[in-house]
Design a protein around this motif. Sequence first.
Motif, PDB file in Angstrom:
ATOM      1  N   VAL A 103       0.697  -1.292   0.020  1.00 39.82           N
ATOM      2  CA  VAL A 103       0.023   0.111   0.154  1.00 39.82           C
ATOM      3  C   VAL A 103       0.844   1.336   0.140  1.00 39.82           C
ATOM      4  CG1 VAL A 103      -1.732   1.359   1.328  1.00 39.82           C
ATOM      5  CG2 VAL A 103      -2.094  -0.857   0.779  1.00 39.82           C
ATOM      6  N   PRO A 104       1.923   1.446   0.762  1.00 39.06           N
ATOM      7  CA  PRO A 104       2.822   2.559   0.772  1.00 39.06           C
ATOM      8  C   PRO A 104       3.172   2.790  -0.663  1.00 39.06           C
ATOM      9  CG  PRO A 104       3.549   1.401   2.498  1.00 39.06           C
ATOM     10  CD  PRO A 104       2.612   0.417   1.777  1.00 39.06           C
ATOM     11  N   ASN A 105       3.666   2.093  -1.472  1.00 43.30           N
ATOM     12  CA  ASN A 105       4.030   2.191  -3.046  1.00 43.30           C
ATOM     13  C   ASN A 105       2.600   2.480  -3.707  1.00 43.30           C
ATOM     14  OD1 ASN A 105       6.532   1.657  -3.042  1.00 43.30           O
ATOM     15  ND2 ASN A 105       6.296  -0.522  -3.213  1.00 43.30           N
ATOM     16  N   MET A 106       1.704   2.038  -3.351  1.00 47.56           N
ATOM     17  CA  MET A 106       0.558   2.601  -4.251  1.00 47.56           C
ATOM     18  C   MET A 106       0.234   3.965  -3.902  1.00 47.56           C
ATOM     19  SD  MET A 106      -3.065   2.794  -3.132  1.00 47.56           S
ATOM     20  CE  MET A 106      -4.001   4.000  -4.006  1.00 47.56           C
ATOM     21  N   ILE A 107       0.323   4.401  -2.451  1.00 51.63           N
ATOM     22  CA  ILE A 107       0.269   5.813  -2.213  1.00 51.63           C
ATOM     23  C   ILE A 107       1.067   6.792  -2.953  1.00 51.63           C
ATOM     24  CG2 ILE A 107       0.429   7.187  -0.136  1.00 51.63           C
ATOM     25  CD1 ILE A 107      -1.194   5.039   1.152  1.00 51.63           C
ATOM     26  N   SER A 108       2.638   6.314  -2.983  1.00 52.05           N
ATOM     27  CA  SER A 108       3.538   7.057  -3.425  1.00 52.05           C
ATOM     28  C   SER A 108       2.834   7.347  -5.060  1.00 52.05           C
ATOM     29  CB  SER A 108       4.869   6.010  -3.792  1.00 52.05           C
ATOM     30  OG  SER A 108       5.904   6.667  -3.472  1.00 52.05           O
ATOM     31  N   GLY A 109       2.409   6.455  -5.701  1.00 50.11           N
ATOM     32  CA  GLY A 109       1.896   6.611  -7.079  1.00 50.11           C
ATOM     33  C   GLY A 109       0.463   7.514  -6.979  1.00 50.11           C
ATOM     34  N   ALA A 110      -0.024   7.593  -6.029  1.00 49.88           N
ATOM     35  CA  ALA A 110      -1.452   8.158  -5.789  1.00 49.88           C
ATOM     36  C   ALA A 110      -1.196   9.689  -5.561  1.00 49.88           C
ATOM     37  CB  ALA A 110      -2.254   7.742  -4.878  1.00 49.88           C
ATOM     38  N   THR A 111       0.042  10.029  -4.700  1.00 43.86           N
ATOM     39  CA  THR A 111       0.178  11.377  -4.093  1.00 43.86           C
ATOM     40  C   THR A 111       0.664  12.066  -5.254  1.00 43.86           C
ATOM     41  OG1 THR A 111       2.425  10.699  -3.578  1.00 43.86           O
ATOM     42  CG2 THR A 111       1.098  10.887  -1.949  1.00 43.86           C
ATOM     43  N   GLN A 112       1.014  11.562  -6.529  1.00 40.54           N
ATOM     44  CA  GLN A 112       1.508  12.157  -7.753  1.00 40.54           C
ATOM     45  C   GLN A 112       0.539  12.336  -8.561  1.00 40.54           C
ATOM     46  OE1 GLN A 112       5.566  11.196  -9.071  1.00 40.54           O
ATOM     47  NE2 GLN A 112       5.677   9.707  -7.350  1.00 40.54           N
ATOM     48  N   GLN A 352       1.497   3.480  18.972  1.00 38.69           N
ATOM     49  CA  GLN A 352       2.634   4.008  18.209  1.00 38.69           C
ATOM     50  C   GLN A 352       2.159   3.488  16.857  1.00 38.69           C
ATOM     51  OE1 GLN A 352       5.770   4.887  19.065  1.00 38.69           O
ATOM     52  NE2 GLN A 352       5.744   4.520  21.226  1.00 38.69           N
ATOM     53  N   LEU A 353       2.344   4.389  16.065  1.00 38.69           N
ATOM     54  CA  LEU A 353       1.982   4.149  14.319  1.00 38.69           C
ATOM     55  C   LEU A 353       3.107   4.510  13.438  1.00 38.69           C
ATOM     56  CD1 LEU A 353      -1.428   5.930  14.800  1.00 38.69           C
ATOM     57  CD2 LEU A 353      -0.958   3.583  14.814  1.00 38.69           C
ATOM     58  N   GLU A 354       2.774   4.185  12.230  1.00 34.17           N
ATOM     59  CA  GLU A 354       3.765   4.576  11.148  1.00 34.17           C
ATOM     60  C   GLU A 354       3.136   5.918  10.509  1.00 34.17           C
ATOM     61  OE1 GLU A 354       4.534   1.882   7.583  1.00 34.17           O
ATOM     62  OE2 GLU A 354       5.572   0.764   9.022  1.00 34.17           O
ATOM     63  N   PHE A 355       3.858   6.734  10.441  1.00 33.49           N
ATOM     64  CA  PHE A 355       3.209   8.153   9.937  1.00 33.49           C
ATOM     65  C   PHE A 355       3.802   8.366   8.489  1.00 33.49           C
ATOM     66  CE2 PHE A 355       3.424  12.807   9.252  1.00 33.49           C
ATOM     67  CZ  PHE A 355       2.584  13.209   9.902  1.00 33.49           C
ATOM     68  N   HIS A 356       2.889   8.352   7.444  1.00 31.23           N
ATOM     69  CA  HIS A 356       3.359   8.896   6.090  1.00 31.23           C
ATOM     70  C   HIS A 356       2.984  10.101   5.639  1.00 31.23           C
ATOM     71  CE1 HIS A 356       4.265   4.446   5.072  1.00 31.23           C
ATOM     72  NE2 HIS A 356       3.903   4.144   6.047  1.00 31.23           N
ATOM     73  N   ILE A 357       4.076  10.784   5.079  1.00 24.40           N
ATOM     74  CA  ILE A 357       3.792  11.991   4.441  1.00 24.40           C
ATOM     75  C   ILE A 357       4.323  12.303   3.260  1.00 24.40           C
ATOM     76  CG2 ILE A 357       5.269  13.523   5.850  1.00 24.40           C
ATOM     77  CD1 ILE A 357       3.306  15.543   5.821  1.00 24.40           C
ATOM     78  N   ARG A 413      -1.640  21.202  -0.280  1.00 22.09           N
ATOM     79  CA  ARG A 413      -2.210  20.001  -0.111  1.00 22.09           C
ATOM     80  C   ARG A 413      -1.431  18.979  -0.208  1.00 22.09           C
ATOM     81  NH1 ARG A 413      -7.795  20.820  -3.176  1.00 22.09           N
ATOM     82  NH2 ARG A 413      -7.716  18.741  -3.100  1.00 22.09           N
ATOM     83  N   ALA A 414      -0.555  18.815  -1.160  1.00 20.23           N
ATOM     84  CA  ALA A 414       0.379  17.800  -1.461  1.00 20.23           C
ATOM     85  C   ALA A 414       1.432  17.553  -0.227  1.00 20.23           C
ATOM     86  CB  ALA A 414       1.036  17.739  -2.760  1.00 20.23           C
ATOM     87  N   LEU A 415       1.886  18.389   0.294  1.00 21.62           N
ATOM     88  CA  LEU A 415       2.684  18.251   1.509  1.00 21.62           C
ATOM     89  C   LEU A 415       1.875  18.222   2.817  1.00 21.62           C
ATOM     90  CD1 LEU A 415       4.734  19.595  -0.917  1.00 21.62           C
ATOM     91  CD2 LEU A 415       6.146  19.384   1.148  1.00 21.62           C
ATOM     92  N   GLY A 416       0.567  18.382   2.973  1.00 26.44           N
ATOM     93  CA  GLY A 416      -0.189  18.404   4.169  1.00 26.44           C
ATOM     94  C   GLY A 416      -1.080  17.241   4.212  1.00 26.44           C
ATOM     95  N   ARG A 417      -0.959  16.106   3.366  1.00 30.28           N
ATOM     96  CA  ARG A 417      -1.618  14.991   3.618  1.00 30.28           C
ATOM     97  C   ARG A 417      -1.165  13.828   4.201  1.00 30.28           C
ATOM     98  NH1 ARG A 417      -2.771  15.654  -2.032  1.00 30.28           N
ATOM     99  NH2 ARG A 417      -4.655  16.980  -2.179  1.00 30.28           N
ATOM    100  N   VAL A 418      -1.491  13.230   5.144  1.00 29.57           N
ATOM    101  CA  VAL A 418      -0.915  12.208   5.973  1.00 29.57           C
ATOM    102  C   VAL A 418      -1.852  10.841   5.959  1.00 29.57           C
ATOM    103  CG1 VAL A 418       0.337  13.827   7.244  1.00 29.57           C
ATOM    104  CG2 VAL A 418      -1.834  12.737   8.110  1.00 29.57           C
ATOM    105  N   PHE A 419      -1.231  10.012   6.364  1.00 30.61           N
ATOM    106  CA  PHE A 419      -1.802   8.480   6.585  1.00 30.61           C
ATOM    107  C   PHE A 419      -1.009   7.806   7.704  1.00 30.61           C
ATOM    108  CE2 PHE A 419       0.633   7.202   2.799  1.00 30.61           C
ATOM    109  CZ  PHE A 419       1.018   5.896   3.129  1.00 30.61           C
ATOM    110  N   LEU A 420      -1.813   7.060   8.238  1.00 29.65           N
ATOM    111  CA  LEU A 420      -1.069   6.402   9.539  1.00 29.65           C
ATOM    112  C   LEU A 420      -1.272   4.829   9.403  1.00 29.65           C
ATOM    113  CD1 LEU A 420      -2.827   8.903  12.276  1.00 29.65           C
ATOM    114  CD2 LEU A 420      -0.261   8.725  11.549  1.00 29.65           C
ATOM    115  N   ARG A 421      -0.381   4.165   9.485  1.00 29.58           N
ATOM    116  CA  ARG A 421      -0.561   2.886   9.310  1.00 29.58           C
ATOM    117  C   ARG A 421       0.014   2.017  10.587  1.00 29.58           C
ATOM    118  NH1 ARG A 421       1.395  -0.433   4.815  1.00 29.58           N
ATOM    119  NH2 ARG A 421      -0.757  -0.757   4.313  1.00 29.58           N
ATOM    120  N   SER A 422      -0.491   0.727  10.674  1.00 30.24           N
ATOM    121  CA  SER A 422      -0.316   0.001  11.846  1.00 30.24           C
ATOM    122  C   SER A 422      -0.287  -1.744  11.160  1.00 30.24           C
ATOM    123  CB  SER A 422      -0.897   0.013  13.212  1.00 30.24           C
ATOM    124  OG  SER A 422      -0.715  -0.887  13.923  1.00 30.24           O
TER     125      SER A 422
END
Length: 437
Positions: A103-112, A352-357, A413-422
Amino acid sequence: LPDQVENRLNQLNLAIVGHVDSGKSTLSGRLLHLLGRISQKEIHKYEKEAKLLGKGSFAYAWALDESAEERERGITMTVAVAYFNTKKYHVVLLDSPGHKDFVPNMISGATQADAAILVIDASIGSFETGMDATGGQTREHAQLIRSFGVDQIVVAINKMDVVKYAKERFDMIKLQLGTFLRTCGFKDSSVSWIPLSAMENQNLVAAPSDVRLFSWCQGPCLLDAIDSLQNPARDYSRPLLMPICDVIKSQTQGQVSACGKLEAGALRSGSKVLVMPSRGIGTVRSVERDSQVCSIARAGDNVGVSLQGIDGSHVMAGGVLCHPDFPVAVANHLEVKILVLDITTPILVGSQLEFHIHHAKEAARVVKILSLLDPKTGKVTKKAPRFLMAKQSAVVEVALHEAVCVEEYSTCRALGRVFLRSSGRTVALGVVTRIIK
Ligand code: GDP
């Protein structure tokens, strides 16, 4: 610069998302082939290799998958990038993986991405699995791309050959998924529905030829649907911001290239850039777009920027290139507004979570839960709740292990969106409302 000045098509960054095995790679490979970007020879080469490993049907999929590891596993691991032209756009295709671990890779694509193709497997059972309320990938991907600001999607209902091109199946999927997409915040007018078969080349770049599909589907085909997407809005007037998604270091001394999409501003060879968070300053040696050197890169472009005069260790994926006079903020204590997804374990103070931005990832701890919000109105319904459950909306404070480059969502917007994973799952999505320190 207006596009006419440079005499080039507008760039459209198009993510391909969807359930693992829904046919994303097959569809991308087919499109690239039909539009003359991959030769029959290359397809044959992949076919041969695929047969050796007993995976004949993966021929097109392999045209996009790069590394041997990916081929062995038959999944697209990193965001593969390919491009083609339509009448209206220079389309950069961001093919993203559907496997749960990626999913993190999918998000890498989606953020762009400016828009997305959501690929659905129409086969009986597969569509249903993707829509499963407890972790279905179709649902997760649709929620994620919407949360990253993608508001236009083309739903490619693939493998229609498997269901004998039945209109009833298409209608049922459209009804069920359409209802869900509305709850994610997609407007009906920004969603188009295209029945197709990537395998049998039906309805991709021309109207269907199979009479079973042709009898009820008079178009548009997938390519027309892509051309009907709205021109993406670009932030040309603000200072440069380019989150770095990948870094390539060459053997040549002092040469390093940062890859990513410009979120704001522009750069050209000779420009001085500030690399955050390391604060190194470098000079742009050259800019590459689609493996070709170009004179200028502007907001919306996906580029490789070769830098000189900077120590390679200062340039890292997860960092940001900016204008030397306008450094992006770097912080490790943030207030974020989040929407909790379908979780079974509540989020507590101390979790404790993993923070992605953008392309950065950091370990994070929830230090405060400030308030619970009404998910529809955004109004505070409760102060300082003790924990958060599925589907709740809240304002929380998080402390990151290391500082990351960040902007408040209202500024960028692009630098202010986050998601949290666990534990390998996305548990919450959100936006940065305040940079605390
Ligand atoms: P991805 O994981 O979403 O990239 O899916 P792939 O492109 O790797 O496809 C998964 C499997 O579905 C492969 O075996 C493909 O050959 C098959 N497939 C893809 N598209 C179609 C289609 O339109 N019809 C049929 N019958 N099979 C398809």
